[in-house]
Motif scaffolding. Sequence first.
Motif, PDB file in Angstrom:
ATOM      1  N   GLU A   4       0.830  -1.204   0.000  1.00  0.00           N
ATOM      2  CA  GLU A   4       0.000   0.000   0.000  1.00  0.00           C
ATOM      3  C   GLU A   4       0.864   1.253   0.000  1.00  0.00           C
ATOM      4  O   GLU A   4       0.569   2.229  -0.685  1.00  0.00           O
ATOM      5  CB  GLU A   4      -0.947   0.031   1.208  1.00  0.00           C
ATOM      6  CG  GLU A   4      -2.060  -0.989   1.147  1.00  0.00           C
ATOM      7  CD  GLU A   4      -1.635  -2.351   1.669  1.00  0.00           C
ATOM      8  OE1 GLU A   4      -0.507  -2.504   2.183  1.00  0.00           O
ATOM      9  OE2 GLU A   4      -2.446  -3.283   1.551  1.00  0.00           O
ATOM     10  N   ARG A   5       1.942   1.219   0.746  1.00  0.00           N
ATOM     11  CA  ARG A   5       2.861   2.357   0.796  1.00  0.00           C
ATOM     12  C   ARG A   5       3.465   2.597  -0.580  1.00  0.00           C
ATOM     13  O   ARG A   5       3.539   3.728  -1.054  1.00  0.00           O
ATOM     14  CB  ARG A   5       3.960   2.109   1.827  1.00  0.00           C
ATOM     15  CG  ARG A   5       4.962   3.230   1.929  1.00  0.00           C
ATOM     16  CD  ARG A   5       6.058   2.880   2.952  1.00  0.00           C
ATOM     17  NE  ARG A   5       7.037   3.916   3.043  1.00  0.00           N
ATOM     18  CZ  ARG A   5       8.045   4.081   2.192  1.00  0.00           C
ATOM     19  NH1 ARG A   5       8.190   3.271   1.175  1.00  0.00           N
ATOM     20  NH2 ARG A   5       8.914   5.068   2.353  1.00  0.00           N
ATOM     21  N   ASN A   6       3.894   1.549  -1.231  1.00  0.00           N
ATOM     22  CA  ASN A   6       4.478   1.682  -2.565  1.00  0.00           C
ATOM     23  C   ASN A   6       3.455   2.193  -3.572  1.00  0.00           C
ATOM     24  O   ASN A   6       3.786   3.005  -4.439  1.00  0.00           O
ATOM     25  CB  ASN A   6       5.071   0.356  -3.029  1.00  0.00           C
ATOM     26  CG  ASN A   6       6.324  -0.002  -2.264  1.00  0.00           C
ATOM     27  OD1 ASN A   6       6.984   0.857  -1.692  1.00  0.00           O
ATOM     28  ND2 ASN A   6       6.648  -1.292  -2.233  1.00  0.00           N
ATOM     29  N   THR A   7       2.210   1.717  -3.470  1.00  0.00           N
ATOM     30  CA  THR A   7       1.157   2.208  -4.351  1.00  0.00           C
ATOM     31  C   THR A   7       0.957   3.700  -4.150  1.00  0.00           C
ATOM     32  O   THR A   7       0.853   4.465  -5.112  1.00  0.00           O
ATOM     33  CB  THR A   7      -0.173   1.463  -4.104  1.00  0.00           C
ATOM     34  OG1 THR A   7       0.016   0.085  -4.383  1.00  0.00           O
ATOM     35  CG2 THR A   7      -1.287   2.022  -4.968  1.00  0.00           C
ATOM     36  N   TYR A   8       0.912   4.130  -2.900  1.00  0.00           N
ATOM     37  CA  TYR A   8       0.765   5.561  -2.611  1.00  0.00           C
ATOM     38  C   TYR A   8       1.919   6.353  -3.208  1.00  0.00           C
ATOM     39  O   TYR A   8       1.705   7.348  -3.893  1.00  0.00           O
ATOM     40  CB  TYR A   8       0.705   5.817  -1.104  1.00  0.00           C
ATOM     41  CG  TYR A   8       0.814   7.281  -0.776  1.00  0.00           C
ATOM     42  CD1 TYR A   8      -0.283   8.121  -0.930  1.00  0.00           C
ATOM     43  CD2 TYR A   8       2.014   7.837  -0.349  1.00  0.00           C
ATOM     44  CE1 TYR A   8      -0.184   9.470  -0.664  1.00  0.00           C
ATOM     45  CE2 TYR A   8       2.124   9.180  -0.080  1.00  0.00           C
ATOM     46  CZ  TYR A   8       1.024   9.998  -0.240  1.00  0.00           C
ATOM     47  OH  TYR A   8       1.139  11.333   0.008  1.00  0.00           O
TER      48      TYR A   8
END
Length: 86
Positions: A4-8
């Motif tokens: 999720e962090r990478n997607t953000y």
Amino acid sequence: MEEERNTYLDELSGDGCRIGGYPIFVQYGPRENEELRTFDTLLLQLDCEYECDLMFGDGGIANFFINEEDLKKLDFTKVLYNWDCC
């Protein structure tokens, strides 16, 4: 959580080159100055792009702003250019 962090970071952060949208600043926004608040629309944002050797100082960013009414009239005679870097 890492995914999720990478997607953000990849898709939702304000970094990167863009036409329109919300600008980001390395130091401060020039429109904090009362005289420049009429430049209320981001026209173009250029961020560092290492793949094509586009660099503004040391990790900087360049923004071009225009007044919304001027943009509607396609009047590009008054555009605010700002760049800053770390």
